[in-house]
Design an enzyme around this catalytic site. Sequence first.
Site, short mmCIF file in Angstrom:
data_model
loop_
_atom_site.label_atom_id
_atom_site.label_comp_id
_atom_site.label_asym_id
_atom_site.label_seq_id
_atom_site.Cartn_x
_atom_site.Cartn_y
_atom_site.Cartn_z
N SER A 1 92.19 18.78 -132.44
CA SER A 1 92.84 17.64 -133.10
C SER A 1 93.25 17.97 -134.53
O SER A 1 92.58 18.75 -135.22
CB SER A 1 91.89 16.44 -133.15
N GLU B 1 85.98 19.01 -120.47
CA GLU B 1 85.40 18.02 -121.38
C GLU B 1 85.19 16.69 -120.65
O GLU B 1 84.15 16.10 -120.70
CB GLU B 1 86.34 17.84 -122.57
C1 LIG Z 1 82.92 11.43 -131.76
C2 LIG Z 1 84.19 12.24 -131.76
C3 LIG Z 1 84.12 13.62 -131.66
C4 LIG Z 1 85.30 14.38 -131.66
N1 LIG Z 1 85.19 15.75 -131.59
C5 LIG Z 1 86.32 16.51 -131.63
C6 LIG Z 1 86.22 17.94 -131.63
O1 LIG Z 1 85.14 18.51 -131.61
N2 LIG Z 1 87.37 18.66 -131.67
C7 LIG Z 1 88.60 18.07 -131.70
O2 LIG Z 1 89.59 18.79 -131.68
N3 LIG Z 1 88.72 16.71 -131.72
C8 LIG Z 1 87.62 15.93 -131.70
N4 LIG Z 1 87.71 14.55 -131.74
C9 LIG Z 1 89.04 13.95 -131.89
C10 LIG Z 1 89.54 13.20 -130.68
O3 LIG Z 1 89.90 14.08 -129.63
C11 LIG Z 1 90.73 12.35 -131.15
O4 LIG Z 1 90.23 11.43 -132.10
C12 LIG Z 1 91.37 11.60 -130.01
O5 LIG Z 1 92.05 12.48 -129.15
C13 LIG Z 1 92.37 10.54 -130.53
O6 LIG Z 1 93.27 11.08 -131.44
P1 LIG Z 1 93.53 10.38 -132.85
O7 LIG Z 1 92.20 10.13 -133.50
O8 LIG Z 1 94.51 11.22 -133.57
O9 LIG Z 1 94.16 8.95 -132.54
P2 LIG Z 1 95.68 8.65 -132.14
O10 LIG Z 1 96.13 9.61 -131.10
O11 LIG Z 1 96.47 8.58 -133.40
O12 LIG Z 1 95.56 7.22 -131.50
C14 LIG Z 1 95.47 6.01 -132.29
C15 LIG Z 1 95.47 4.84 -131.32
O13 LIG Z 1 96.70 4.79 -130.58
C16 LIG Z 1 96.43 4.80 -129.18
N5 LIG Z 1 97.46 5.59 -128.48
C17 LIG Z 1 97.96 6.80 -128.85
N6 LIG Z 1 98.87 7.23 -127.94
C18 LIG Z 1 98.94 6.28 -126.97
C19 LIG Z 1 99.69 6.14 -125.75
N7 LIG Z 1 100.53 7.09 -125.36
N8 LIG Z 1 99.49 5.05 -125.00
C20 LIG Z 1 98.61 4.07 -125.39
N9 LIG Z 1 97.87 4.13 -126.55
C21 LIG Z 1 98.03 5.22 -127.31
C22 LIG Z 1 95.07 5.48 -129.04
O14 LIG Z 1 94.41 5.12 -127.84
C23 LIG Z 1 94.34 4.95 -130.27
O15 LIG Z 1 93.81 3.68 -130.03
C24 LIG Z 1 86.57 13.74 -131.76
C25 LIG Z 1 86.63 12.35 -131.87
C26 LIG Z 1 85.46 11.60 -131.88
C27 LIG Z 1 85.55 10.12 -132.01
#
Ligand SMILES: Cc1cc2nc3c(=O)[nH]c(=O)nc-3n(C[C@H](O)[C@H](O)[C@H](O)COP(=O)(O)OP(=O)(O)OC[C@H]3O[C@@H](n4cnc5c(N)ncnc54)[C@H](O)[C@@H]3O)c2cc1C
Length: 394
Positions: free
Chosen positions: A129, A244
Amino acid sequence: MDLTFSVQDEAFRARFRAWLEEAMAEYKEVMRAGGGNPLEQSRVWQAKLYEAGYLGMAWPRAYGGQEASLTEQVIVSEELARAKAPGTINTIGLTIAGPTIVQHGTEAQKQRFLPKILTAEELWCQGFSEPGAGSDLPALRTRAELKDDHFVVNGQKVWTSGAFFSNWCALLVRTDPSAPKRKGITYLLCDMKSPGIEVRPLRNAGGGSHFCEVFFDDVKIPRENMVGELHGGWQIARSTLEHERSGLSGVIALEGNLERLWQLASTIQRGDHKAIDEVMVRHQLVQMWFEKEGLRYLGFRNLSAQISGSGAGVSGSLGKLVNSQLRQKMASLGLEIAGPLASVAKKSPHVLDRGRWQAGYFDALGYSIGGGTSEIMHNAIAEGVLGLPHSADQ
Ligand SMILES: Cc1cc2nc3c(=O)[nH]c(=O)nc-3n(C[C@H](O)[C@H](O)[C@H](O)COP(=O)(O)OP(=O)(O)OC[C@H]3O[C@@H](n4cnc5c(N)ncnc54)[C@H](O)[C@@H]3O)c2cc1C
């Protein structure tokens, strides 16, 4: 669908259960005598499992694995959860980086990395991410330029769990900015001690600093640490994400949560009765039990599908979605039952169950985001189960 385990499987379960009981008693004894910090304790436990032959159950023997059957793998996870055994420290290594190297790595990478993942000599994190690339992971921008025999990496990752204690990172980088976004990504294995890496822990809502920002400034990664083809990292990343999601079902952990919730409701006094005597509390507990059982049967269905050679399909997404929703419902009910005690600080002598319900509530929120958000799981189910049209660019 056959829900019974074979006689051999049940014999394996009995052997493992007996070993586990003894091993946990020994481990607790060492911990009581003051056995190191929590990180060291988890390493000790992982090494114990490994030496007894109960780790890397699906991995090839040539690299320290057990090449066990699928049912034996399931039995080991079930029994560990049932016994409330301590967790292993190298979660990303064991469930994401390791299986990816087994599937796509070179012979040299398998020999170099796999045994040390199992022994927890080297711990791993996952650098996927970025700010602006989470759900839409193919939009990632961390740049890697190939110069002779190494890549030079510049950019930023975020939410990298455990980056501050990890030795290695499974890293996705953009190697061809001119190609369509899924075609210009490469999968690298990055030594976290490389010059130019800065790790900054982030504080989460529960007060912990489990995940981090990771900055890359002209970081050199040898070409031999590339997994698969140059620009071919997206397909490999997809299989990593499947590892995962398939590792997130944990029905037995939910069973433990439900049991504790039941005990809490049976203990908390509300006026002239216990919380458990209230119809609405009992109704919610029973509803959660049904949902947990539904997840168990989904797990059996996936297992049967895998044994018969057809993949689990979108069931991994379904399991992940329901599991994270159920965790949240359990955590919320825990806070509701605890009432005013739910707001007592963890360090207070009056705190209930050592702050388990407050911490569980904040952790549960993260489960519906990490490994793909609930909305993204809904999209996968809508397309894969209901046959609805493809969601924009997922
Ligand atoms: C506890 C935890 C551990 C993590 N560990 C890791 C790790 O070790 N390595 C790593 O790389 N990442 C990690 N992550 C990151 C995680 O994979 C991302 O937070 C997740 O994929 C969401 O991306 P974002 O936070 O950028 O949110 P965004 O993608 O910006 O999403 C924001 C909101 O919009 C919604 N949304 C986005 N696109 C769509 C769509 N097409 N349709 C409907 N709704 C949508 C999402 O559901 C969310 O509610 C971790 C996250 C958490 C919470």
